[in-house]
Design a protein around this motif. Structure first.
Motif, PDB file in Angstrom:
ATOM      1  N   PHE A  61       9.427  14.359   5.075  1.00  0.00           N
ATOM      2  CA  PHE A  61       8.716  15.254   4.460  1.00  0.00           C
ATOM      3  C   PHE A  61       8.909  14.887   3.013  1.00  0.00           C
ATOM      4  O   PHE A  61       7.877  14.939   2.091  1.00  0.00           O
ATOM      5  CB  PHE A  61       9.055  16.647   4.410  1.00  0.00           C
ATOM      6  N   ASN A  62       9.994  14.741   2.530  1.00  0.00           N
ATOM      7  CA  ASN A  62      10.003  14.162   0.861  1.00  0.00           C
ATOM      8  C   ASN A  62       9.357  13.010   0.620  1.00  0.00           C
ATOM      9  O   ASN A  62       8.708  12.769  -0.344  1.00  0.00           O
ATOM     10  CB  ASN A  62      11.746  14.050   0.623  1.00  0.00           C
ATOM     11  N   LEU A  63       9.228  11.953   1.450  1.00  0.00           N
ATOM     12  CA  LEU A  63       8.623  10.673   1.343  1.00  0.00           C
ATOM     13  C   LEU A  63       7.224  11.014   1.282  1.00  0.00           C
ATOM     14  O   LEU A  63       6.539  10.627   0.333  1.00  0.00           O
ATOM     15  CB  LEU A  63       8.683   9.758   2.544  1.00  0.00           C
ATOM     16  N   ALA A  64       6.618  11.842   2.209  1.00  0.00           N
ATOM     17  CA  ALA A  64       5.116  12.226   2.085  1.00  0.00           C
ATOM     18  C   ALA A  64       5.093  13.050   1.108  1.00  0.00           C
ATOM     19  O   ALA A  64       3.815  12.928   0.392  1.00  0.00           O
ATOM     20  CB  ALA A  64       4.853  13.119   3.606  1.00  0.00           C
ATOM     21  N   MET A  65       5.828  13.930   0.595  1.00  0.00           N
ATOM     22  CA  MET A  65       5.630  14.867  -0.547  1.00  0.00           C
ATOM     23  C   MET A  65       5.411  14.132  -1.866  1.00  0.00           C
ATOM     24  O   MET A  65       4.424  14.384  -2.654  1.00  0.00           O
ATOM     25  CB  MET A  65       6.393  15.927  -0.534  1.00  0.00           C
ATOM     26  N   THR A  66       6.224  13.227  -2.014  1.00  0.00           N
ATOM     27  CA  THR A  66       6.261  12.236  -3.345  1.00  0.00           C
ATOM     28  C   THR A  66       4.820  11.700  -3.199  1.00  0.00           C
ATOM     29  O   THR A  66       4.188  11.645  -4.291  1.00  0.00           O
ATOM     30  CB  THR A  66       7.302  11.189  -2.951  1.00  0.00           C
ATOM     31  N   ALA A  67       4.306  11.179  -2.113  1.00  0.00           N
ATOM     32  CA  ALA A  67       3.221  10.420  -2.080  1.00  0.00           C
ATOM     33  C   ALA A  67       1.903  11.434  -2.330  1.00  0.00           C
ATOM     34  O   ALA A  67       0.918  11.220  -3.207  1.00  0.00           O
ATOM     35  CB  ALA A  67       2.830   9.849  -0.693  1.00  0.00           C
ATOM     36  N   ALA A  68       1.865  12.667  -1.865  1.00  0.00           N
ATOM     37  CA  ALA A  68       1.026  13.657  -2.061  1.00  0.00           C
ATOM     38  C   ALA A  68       0.799  14.131  -3.429  1.00  0.00           C
ATOM     39  O   ALA A  68      -0.109  14.358  -4.082  1.00  0.00           O
ATOM     40  CB  ALA A  68       1.483  14.949  -0.960  1.00  0.00           C
ATOM     41  N   ILE A  69       2.211  14.413  -4.099  1.00  0.00           N
ATOM     42  CA  ILE A  69       2.146  14.784  -5.415  1.00  0.00           C
ATOM     43  C   ILE A  69       1.610  13.717  -6.380  1.00  0.00           C
ATOM     44  O   ILE A  69       0.533  13.951  -7.236  1.00  0.00           O
ATOM     45  CB  ILE A  69       3.771  15.032  -5.725  1.00  0.00           C
ATOM     46  N   PHE A  70       1.847  12.382  -6.056  1.00  0.00           N
ATOM     47  CA  PHE A  70       1.010  11.388  -6.877  1.00  0.00           C
ATOM     48  C   PHE A  70      -0.195  11.440  -6.760  1.00  0.00           C
ATOM     49  O   PHE A  70      -1.064  11.572  -7.843  1.00  0.00           O
ATOM     50  CB  PHE A  70       1.813   9.797  -6.306  1.00  0.00           C
ATOM     51  N   CYS A  71      -0.760  11.338  -5.569  1.00  0.00           N
ATOM     52  CA  CYS A  71      -2.272  11.610  -5.447  1.00  0.00           C
ATOM     53  C   CYS A  71      -2.841  12.942  -5.970  1.00  0.00           C
ATOM     54  O   CYS A  71      -4.031  12.916  -6.374  1.00  0.00           O
ATOM     55  CB  CYS A  71      -2.521  11.744  -3.894  1.00  0.00           C
ATOM     56  N   ALA A 106     -11.767   9.129  -5.217  1.00  0.00           N
ATOM     57  CA  ALA A 106     -10.219   8.555  -5.509  1.00  0.00           C
ATOM     58  C   ALA A 106      -9.287   9.011  -4.804  1.00  0.00           C
ATOM     59  O   ALA A 106      -8.378   8.414  -4.428  1.00  0.00           O
ATOM     60  CB  ALA A 106     -10.149   9.205  -7.096  1.00  0.00           C
ATOM     61  N   ALA A 107      -9.462  10.221  -4.037  1.00  0.00           N
ATOM     62  CA  ALA A 107      -8.239  10.819  -3.317  1.00  0.00           C
ATOM     63  C   ALA A 107      -8.100   9.776  -2.002  1.00  0.00           C
ATOM     64  O   ALA A 107      -7.301   9.308  -1.702  1.00  0.00           O
ATOM     65  CB  ALA A 107      -8.645  12.097  -2.757  1.00  0.00           C
ATOM     66  N   VAL A 108      -9.319   9.213  -1.487  1.00  0.00           N
ATOM     67  CA  VAL A 108      -9.307   8.415  -0.314  1.00  0.00           C
ATOM     68  C   VAL A 108      -8.667   7.011  -0.779  1.00  0.00           C
ATOM     69  O   VAL A 108      -7.817   6.449  -0.061  1.00  0.00           O
ATOM     70  CB  VAL A 108     -10.646   8.446   0.307  1.00  0.00           C
ATOM     71  N   ALA A 109      -9.172   6.553  -1.853  1.00  0.00           N
ATOM     72  CA  ALA A 109      -8.755   5.210  -2.402  1.00  0.00           C
ATOM     73  C   ALA A 109      -7.238   5.092  -2.672  1.00  0.00           C
ATOM     74  O   ALA A 109      -6.613   4.264  -2.329  1.00  0.00           O
ATOM     75  CB  ALA A 109      -9.466   4.908  -3.590  1.00  0.00           C
ATOM     76  N   VAL A 110      -6.635   6.323  -3.246  1.00  0.00           N
ATOM     77  CA  VAL A 110      -5.285   6.335  -3.535  1.00  0.00           C
ATOM     78  C   VAL A 110      -4.326   6.554  -2.375  1.00  0.00           C
ATOM     79  O   VAL A 110      -3.295   6.106  -2.285  1.00  0.00           O
ATOM     80  CB  VAL A 110      -5.140   7.169  -4.812  1.00  0.00           C
ATOM     81  N   LEU A 111      -4.906   7.247  -1.469  1.00  0.00           N
ATOM     82  CA  LEU A 111      -4.128   7.570  -0.324  1.00  0.00           C
ATOM     83  C   LEU A 111      -3.973   6.630   0.621  1.00  0.00           C
ATOM     84  O   LEU A 111      -3.031   6.526   1.222  1.00  0.00           O
ATOM     85  CB  LEU A 111      -4.615   8.956   0.192  1.00  0.00           C
ATOM     86  N   ILE A 112      -4.985   5.576   0.960  1.00  0.00           N
ATOM     87  CA  ILE A 112      -4.629   4.572   2.104  1.00  0.00           C
ATOM     88  C   ILE A 112      -3.408   3.617   1.862  1.00  0.00           C
ATOM     89  O   ILE A 112      -2.681   3.485   2.954  1.00  0.00           O
ATOM     90  CB  ILE A 112      -6.043   3.576   1.886  1.00  0.00           C
ATOM     91  N   PRO A 113      -2.925   3.227   0.593  1.00  0.00           N
ATOM     92  CA  PRO A 113      -1.622   2.339   0.884  1.00  0.00           C
ATOM     93  C   PRO A 113      -0.510   3.480   1.086  1.00  0.00           C
ATOM     94  O   PRO A 113       0.444   2.980   1.550  1.00  0.00           O
ATOM     95  CB  PRO A 113      -1.753   1.799  -0.447  1.00  0.00           C
ATOM     96  N   PHE A 114      -0.704   4.709   0.714  1.00  0.00           N
ATOM     97  CA  PHE A 114       0.380   5.558   1.072  1.00  0.00           C
ATOM     98  C   PHE A 114       0.472   5.875   2.540  1.00  0.00           C
ATOM     99  O   PHE A 114       1.580   5.875   3.076  1.00  0.00           O
ATOM    100  CB  PHE A 114       0.225   6.935   0.233  1.00  0.00           C
ATOM    101  N   TRP A 115      -0.546   5.915   3.166  1.00  0.00           N
ATOM    102  CA  TRP A 115      -0.717   6.018   4.614  1.00  0.00           C
ATOM    103  C   TRP A 115      -0.007   4.920   5.357  1.00  0.00           C
ATOM    104  O   TRP A 115       0.749   5.121   6.095  1.00  0.00           O
ATOM    105  CB  TRP A 115      -2.119   6.313   5.084  1.00  0.00           C
ATOM    106  N   ILE A 116      -0.345   3.639   4.788  1.00  0.00           N
ATOM    107  CA  ILE A 116       0.494   2.396   5.208  1.00  0.00           C
ATOM    108  C   ILE A 116       1.811   2.734   4.996  1.00  0.00           C
ATOM    109  O   ILE A 116       2.577   2.188   6.259  1.00  0.00           O
ATOM    110  CB  ILE A 116       0.086   1.342   4.546  1.00  0.00           C
ATOM    111  N   LEU A 117       2.456   2.995   3.992  1.00  0.00           N
ATOM    112  CA  LEU A 117       4.025   3.307   3.903  1.00  0.00           C
ATOM    113  C   LEU A 117       4.348   4.506   4.855  1.00  0.00           C
ATOM    114  O   LEU A 117       5.620   4.132   5.412  1.00  0.00           O
ATOM    115  CB  LEU A 117       4.126   3.655   2.383  1.00  0.00           C
TER     116      LEU A 117
END
Length: 321
Positions: A61-71, A106-117
């Motif tokens: 969750f902490n990995l996912a939340m870091t990505a979500a907070i950035f987005c 922008a939300a879709v564009a920034v999230l795609i690389p985080f989804w890969i991670l």
């Protein structure tokens, strides 16, 4: 009368602004608190499942939340941009709609690389020295949870829109529904209630997806049916690009995203360090962190309200007081 007290006249605009800002802030604060309660509900029910399950989910969750907070930091730019356009022209429709649309892009564009991670969560946690069994459980959990981030971001963009129109109470109502729904989804999916299979940790991830989709869907219904919102036709011509506005959002939002991402990563690193000690340490850390998260929601809501009010005044080209 005011001529005898020259300072009195100058104070009145600030008193008015304080009242307006607080009226805008309290629903945002309570909405933020309900969002934190959703996370607290996850921690509570995963804790019932077991300390190792809670620890594994916390690491993922902490990995996912870091990505979500950035987005979320990136799309935060949509709030002052829409507020500025409304301040500049109270009945502006096209410009507000374009900003809203580019925020979704922008939300879709920034999230795609985080989804890969996040799809490689297990490998990332092993790279960080976490216990293999915890990393495996975390990877399974995030494989479901990661799909909840996009509807969450879309919900935030819609909340930014109604906040720019100074009508945030709708977001509060839907967030309260989200808290109750998340508790119900988690209870049913984690423990196999109401005739559903027992999914365990993965059930919490599926519950988050369903909750965020429900909240996003609720906000969509509000902006489509409410007479003040529906005139904007927010989802009309969704495919039409506006690259200057898209770049403007990144220019304003990227520094916010980096700042918020770094702040959020502090908690993620702390969880990883707890993981080097024991699973029980991670679980205890997750429980304690809920208190800090709840208190943070108050100044965050005040800041969100101030952002909208500054945007409106900037659009009007006025300086109160």
């Amino acid at each position: 009368m005011t001529g005898a007290f020259p300072g009195l006249r100058e104070q009145h605009p600030w008193r008015h602004e304080l009242r307006v800002t607080l009226a805008l802030a309290w629903p945002l604060i309570l909405s933020n608190l309900t969002m934190a309660l959703i996370g607290a509900t996850d921690v509570l029910m995963l804790g019932w499942l077991g300390a190792r399950e809670l620890a594994a989910a916390t690491l993922g969750f902490n990995l996912a939340m870091t990505a979500a907070i950035f987005c979320m930091g990136l799309i935060t730019a949509s709030a002052p941009m829409m507020a500025t356009e409304i301040g500049r022209m109270q009945h502006s429709v096209r410009d507000v709609r374009r900003t809203f649309r580019q925020a979704l892009w922008a939300a879709v564009a920034v999230l795609i690389p985080f989804w890969i991670l996040l799809w490689n969560t297990e490998s990332l946690l092993l790279l960080f020295g976490q216990q293999p069994d915890l990393a495996a459980i975390a990877g399974t959990y995030i494989s479901a949870y990661m799909w909840s981030i996009l509807p969450f971001l879309f919900f935030i963009i819609l909340r930014n829109f109604i906040s720019a129109l100074e009508q945030p109470v709708w977001a509060l109502v839907i967030s309260v529904v989200g808290v109750l729904s998340n508790a119900l989804f988690n209870y049913a999916l984690i423990f196999g209630k109401f005739g559903l299979p027992e999914f365990g940790v993965v059930g919490a991830g599926i519950g988050s997806v369903l909750t965020n989709m429900l909240m996003f869907g609720g906000m969509v219904l509000v902006v489509l049916l409410h007479k003040r919102f529906r005139r904007y036709h927010l989802f009309g011509r969704f495919w039409r690009s506006d690259w200057p506005r898209f770049r403007a959002m990144w220019k304003l939002g990227l520094p916010i995203a980096i700042t918020m991402g770094l702040e959020g990563s502090v908690f993620g690193v702390a969880a990883l360090l707890m993981g080097l000690i024991s699973a029980e340490s991670v679980a205890a850390h997750a429980i304690a962190l809920q208190l800090a998260g709840l208190t943070f929601m108050v100044p965050m809501g005040l800041g969100q309200a101030a952002t909208v009010r500054v945007g409106i005044q900037y659009g009007r080209k006025t300086v109160p007081g």
